[in-house]
Design a protein around this motif. Structure first.
Motif, PDB file in Angstrom:
ATOM      1  N   LEU A 126       0.845  -1.190   0.000  1.00  0.00           N
ATOM      2  CA  LEU A 126       0.000   0.000   0.000  1.00  0.00           C
ATOM      3  C   LEU A 126       0.877   1.235   0.000  1.00  0.00           C
ATOM      4  O   LEU A 126       1.827   1.339   0.777  1.00  0.00           O
ATOM      5  CB  LEU A 126      -0.895   0.032   1.241  1.00  0.00           C
ATOM      6  N   LEU A 127       0.566   2.178  -0.889  1.00  0.00           N
ATOM      7  CA  LEU A 127       1.227   3.483  -0.859  1.00  0.00           C
ATOM      8  C   LEU A 127       0.482   4.321   0.161  1.00  0.00           C
ATOM      9  O   LEU A 127      -0.683   4.678  -0.035  1.00  0.00           O
ATOM     10  CB  LEU A 127       1.169   4.143  -2.236  1.00  0.00           C
ATOM     11  N   GLY A 186      12.904  -2.170   9.211  1.00  0.00           N
ATOM     12  CA  GLY A 186      11.693  -2.926   8.950  1.00  0.00           C
ATOM     13  C   GLY A 186      10.467  -2.051   8.956  1.00  0.00           C
ATOM     14  O   GLY A 186      10.545  -0.823   9.123  1.00  0.00           O
ATOM     15  N   SER A 187       9.323  -2.693   8.798  1.00  0.00           N
ATOM     16  CA  SER A 187       8.062  -1.984   8.637  1.00  0.00           C
ATOM     17  C   SER A 187       7.653  -1.190   9.867  1.00  0.00           C
ATOM     18  O   SER A 187       7.176  -0.057   9.751  1.00  0.00           O
ATOM     19  CB  SER A 187       6.958  -2.980   8.268  1.00  0.00           C
ATOM     20  N   SER A 205       3.948  -3.268   3.186  1.00  0.00           N
ATOM     21  CA  SER A 205       3.156  -4.494   3.053  1.00  0.00           C
ATOM     22  C   SER A 205       1.772  -4.263   3.644  1.00  0.00           C
ATOM     23  O   SER A 205       1.627  -3.705   4.727  1.00  0.00           O
ATOM     24  CB  SER A 205       3.837  -5.649   3.794  1.00  0.00           C
ATOM     25  N   MET A 206       0.768  -4.746   2.942  1.00  0.00           N
ATOM     26  CA  MET A 206      -0.603  -4.542   3.397  1.00  0.00           C
ATOM     27  C   MET A 206      -0.835  -5.170   4.765  1.00  0.00           C
ATOM     28  O   MET A 206      -1.587  -4.641   5.588  1.00  0.00           O
ATOM     29  CB  MET A 206      -1.568  -5.122   2.376  1.00  0.00           C
ATOM     30  N   SER A 207      -0.152  -6.274   5.042  1.00  0.00           N
ATOM     31  CA  SER A 207      -0.367  -6.967   6.308  1.00  0.00           C
ATOM     32  C   SER A 207       0.012  -6.115   7.509  1.00  0.00           C
ATOM     33  O   SER A 207      -0.555  -6.268   8.588  1.00  0.00           O
ATOM     34  CB  SER A 207       0.423  -8.281   6.342  1.00  0.00           C
ATOM     35  N   GLY A 289      -4.216  -9.911   4.886  1.00  0.00           N
ATOM     36  CA  GLY A 289      -3.925  -8.893   3.887  1.00  0.00           C
ATOM     37  C   GLY A 289      -3.117  -9.405   2.713  1.00  0.00           C
ATOM     38  O   GLY A 289      -2.614  -8.620   1.905  1.00  0.00           O
ATOM     39  N   ALA A 290      -2.977 -10.730   2.607  1.00  0.00           N
ATOM     40  CA  ALA A 290      -2.196 -11.334   1.529  1.00  0.00           C
ATOM     41  C   ALA A 290      -3.125 -11.988   0.510  1.00  0.00           C
ATOM     42  O   ALA A 290      -4.333 -12.117   0.721  1.00  0.00           O
ATOM     43  CB  ALA A 290      -1.213 -12.357   2.092  1.00  0.00           C
TER      44      ALA A 290
END
Length: 324
Positions: A126-127, A186-187, A205-207, A289-290
């Motif tokens: 996701l942006l 990391g995220s 990552s969407m997750s 979200g995957a």
């Protein structure tokens, strides 16, 4: 008489030797090596695969994390082991196409080193922006803002060659603006700084960003998947937002070392295909979200070659430099 006995023994060996051994596989537990730390998409997808794959094969499937050197430690450990189908690697497209460019001294040749067993899923990115710090409602507005602020925007990455870096740098090149890249480990830290206003945008990552988008702390401007996500039906795809050429699917796969017996590879491919096609697996992936992205076993070799070339070209286009 002796000759006939010897002949009979030879015939029996020919009849029951290699095929019989092939028929006994698997006769012990199978290990799925995840070349990253626990908790990320590569890890949780492997764990979602493991249980149903164990049922399909009738043997325990163990997930083992071997992180280090952007996945290269796990990659090499599986490659150095026996090619017998008992140790597999859960790979990412970045390791497949980008790591060989970034770490030339490692002499990685994924298309020659490994045999594809099956795709296990894809993780849309996701942006996202902070709606207060970066008050834009669409990708077009973000691009316009970027063009009007030379080096005024910043974007988070997880280091050179990571999906946020490739997506972010590719967007800038296609849209004609520049932003300063800020690398994170990391995220979690990257998302925190986007929420805090220290960084303007991130392809995450969407997750890991879905909850923040649903709570309103982040705004999603686009999603990297081919179709909109049912989790975020109002978020357009990059194609819908005007960037169809930025169609890079971040996928995951199981692979076996080259030289694994063809009969074993075929059994694994069929078993993984059944797992990924199941409703239970698709639902479990969607909840995280995957996407339970699947390529037919007969098309795997061609798919890997095409996708590796596409991601390698994208990395070269943004001028990705070797880390060694």
């Amino acid at each position: 008489m002796v000759f006939h006995k010897i002949l009979a023994a030879c015939v029996a060996a020919a009849a029951f030797g290699s095929p019989a051994l092939a028929d006994t596989w698997p006769s012990k537990p199978i290990t799925l090596v995840v070349p990253f730390s626990a908790g990320g998409p590569t890890d949780f997808i492997a764990r979602l695969v493991a249980e149903p794959l164990a049922r399909e094969l009738g043997q325990q499937v163990i997930v083992q994390n071997k992180p280090g050197a952007s996945g290269n430690v796990g990659y090499q450990s599986v490659l150095n082991g026996p090619a017998d189908g008992y140790t597999l690697m859960h790979n990412t497209v970045a390791m497949q196409a980008i790591n060989p460019l970034m770490y030339p001294s490692a002499k990685m040749h994924p298309l020659q080193d490994y045999v594809p067993i099956g795709t296990t899923g894809a993780m849309p990115n996701l942006l996202v922006v902070n709606p207060e710090r970066t008050p834009v409602k669409t990708l077009a507005e973000l691009v316009e803002r970027g063009r009007g602020m030379k080096n005024g925007l910043s974007y988070a990455t997880f280091g050179p060659g990571s999906s946020p870096h490739v997506y972010g740098a590719s967007l800038q090149k296609l849209a004609g603006f520049q932003a300063v890249g800020v690398a994170y480990k990391g995220s979690a830290n990257a998302v925190t700084d986007v929420i805090g206003g220290q960084v303007d945008f991130l392809f995450d990552s969407m997750s890991t960003s879905l909850g923040q988008v649903q709570s309103g702390r982040l705004k999603a401007l686009a999603i990297t998947s081919a179709q909109r996500s049912p989790m975020l039906p109002d978020v357009p795809t990059l194609k819908e937002a005007g960037y169809p050429s930025l169609d890079l699917k971040f996928w995951f796969s199981l692979q076996a070392p080259a030289g694994t017996p063809p009969e074993t590879v075929q059994k694994l491919r069929e078993a993984v295909a059944r797992v990924v096609a199941s409703d239970a697996y698709r639902k479990a992936m969607q909840e995280r979200g995957a996407e339970a992205f699947q390529v037919a076993p007969a098309e795997l070799d061609g798919f890997f070659k095409r996708e590796t070339a596409q991601w390698t070209e994208a990395a070269q286009t943004i001028g990705l430099k070797s880390e060694q």
